[in-house]
Write a protein that holds these residues in place. Sequence first.
Motif, mmCIF file in Angstrom:
data_model
loop_
_atom_site.group_PDB
_atom_site.id
_atom_site.type_symbol
_atom_site.label_atom_id
_atom_site.label_comp_id
_atom_site.label_asym_id
_atom_site.label_seq_id
_atom_site.Cartn_x
_atom_site.Cartn_y
_atom_site.Cartn_z
ATOM 1 N N HIS A 115 43.200 50.169 58.868
ATOM 2 C CA HIS A 115 42.008 50.356 58.042
ATOM 3 C C HIS A 115 41.510 48.992 57.552
ATOM 4 O O HIS A 115 42.313 48.144 57.168
ATOM 5 N N LEU A 116 40.213 48.795 57.534
ATOM 6 C CA LEU A 116 39.631 47.553 57.034
ATOM 7 C C LEU A 116 39.078 47.760 55.633
ATOM 8 O O LEU A 116 38.313 48.703 55.392
ATOM 9 N N ARG A 117 39.455 46.865 54.721
ATOM 10 C CA ARG A 117 38.948 46.912 53.355
ATOM 11 C C ARG A 117 38.642 45.486 52.892
ATOM 12 O O ARG A 117 39.356 44.542 53.223
ATOM 13 N N LYS A 118 37.585 45.345 52.103
ATOM 14 C CA LYS A 118 37.252 44.066 51.477
ATOM 15 C C LYS A 118 37.983 44.007 50.139
ATOM 16 O O LYS A 118 37.693 44.799 49.229
ATOM 17 N N LEU A 119 38.926 43.058 50.022
ATOM 18 C CA LEU A 119 39.758 42.982 48.823
ATOM 19 C C LEU A 119 39.607 41.632 48.141
ATOM 20 O O LEU A 119 39.395 40.601 48.800
ATOM 21 N N PRO A 120 39.758 41.588 46.820
ATOM 22 C CA PRO A 120 39.643 40.326 46.087
ATOM 23 C C PRO A 120 40.956 39.562 46.042
ATOM 24 O O PRO A 120 42.006 40.114 45.693
ATOM 25 N N TYR A 121 40.886 38.300 46.399
ATOM 26 C CA TYR A 121 42.001 37.357 46.258
ATOM 27 C C TYR A 121 41.748 36.576 44.973
ATOM 28 O O TYR A 121 40.707 35.928 44.820
ATOM 29 N N ILE A 122 42.661 36.636 44.035
ATOM 30 C CA ILE A 122 42.458 36.026 42.719
ATOM 31 C C ILE A 122 42.880 34.562 42.758
ATOM 32 O O ILE A 122 44.024 34.245 43.095
ATOM 33 N N VAL A 123 41.958 33.658 42.414
ATOM 34 C CA VAL A 123 42.249 32.228 42.360
ATOM 35 C C VAL A 123 41.561 31.631 41.130
ATOM 36 O O VAL A 123 40.811 32.299 40.426
ATOM 37 N N ALA A 124 41.811 30.335 40.917
ATOM 38 C CA ALA A 124 41.157 29.586 39.831
ATOM 39 C C ALA A 124 41.262 30.329 38.497
ATOM 40 O O ALA A 124 40.291 30.444 37.744
ATOM 41 N N VAL A 125 42.462 30.827 38.215
ATOM 42 C CA VAL A 125 42.714 31.505 36.937
ATOM 43 C C VAL A 125 42.984 30.426 35.892
ATOM 44 O O VAL A 125 43.946 29.664 36.012
ATOM 45 N N ALA A 126 42.151 30.349 34.883
ATOM 46 C CA ALA A 126 42.282 29.230 33.941
ATOM 47 C C ALA A 126 41.720 29.587 32.571
ATOM 48 O O ALA A 126 40.758 30.344 32.454
ATOM 49 N N SER A 127 42.349 29.014 31.559
ATOM 50 C CA SER A 127 41.859 29.124 30.186
ATOM 51 C C SER A 127 41.589 27.721 29.652
ATOM 52 O O SER A 127 42.322 26.773 29.972
#
Length: 320
Positions: free
Chosen positions: A52-64
């Motif tokens: 199955h093909l799905r568009k998923l989010p890859y989480i990067v640049a997590v910063a405070s």
Amino acid sequence: MYEAVFPEDPKEFVDYYFQWKTRDNQVLVMEEADMVQVMMHLNPYTIQIYGHLRKLPYIVAVASHPSCRRQGKMGRVMEYALQDMERMQVPFTFLLPADPAYYKGQGFVFFPCQGVAGAEAEADVPSGYTWQEAQEGDLAQAAEFSNNILERDYHIFIKRDMDYYKRLMAETHAEHGRLLLLKYQGLLKGILVYGVEQGEPKAEIQELLLSPEIQGWRDMLCHAALPGLEIQFCEFQMMFRIASLREFVSLLKSEEGHSFEVMVQDAMVPKNAGAYRIEIDRDGGRIERMSGKLPEKKMDIQELAQALLEHTRVSLREWV
């Protein structure tokens, strides 16, 4: 804010990132008094999950922002992001953790089965194998080759296309590396993606895909491609987090087949919590809520995620 929080990223890479990745990603922020206090980038990738093909989010640049750390603000942004993904029926999200302990507290776990290491063969590589730098006209063939190799070896992987490789070529140039193709008698036999540490004779191999008959020559082929460079294979120990439990289960398969009844706990995405009967076999996954007598078995969303993917082979190798 990106440049301030990630000063180790060279200008060439930052320019590449904002030229290529921010075209189609989402950037979540928490703002107050005209100041961005927290940010999180969600970079989309097309993932193949058991066909199955799905568009998923890859989480990067997590910063405070330094003045806003240790106040729980990033946790609130993550909770918002995960609940939004659940509403959109996103099966899971993933990231490359700088601090695994932090993300475990938000329901992330490592994929149980990530990557496979090829064994080194005793014989020398036969003559006739040559490396060449990929050109734009090669990218359709490269995508087809990669997808065939990945589909054979993995249940979950990033689906390749021409746009994927155009972006990857730009990324490797920003990292002083290249995308190389291995040819033998005119046939494509391998793909090598690498970057070079600035000022050091060291190549970081981001990905190496080889035809089955030559996988045992991995190290020798790399040294032939990059003479005079020290070679280091990058480690991509990805963590993932179920966003929509229903959608996640529906995409899974299992040759052995298994089923169980469980009380699921999920503090950050309450809609995933509850009593479920889950069945997974070679035809797919099914999940339904239970009523009446509730199951005695209890699992938090992390335990369930690892149990569901116990025998699933995964290849997710991305920096950004």
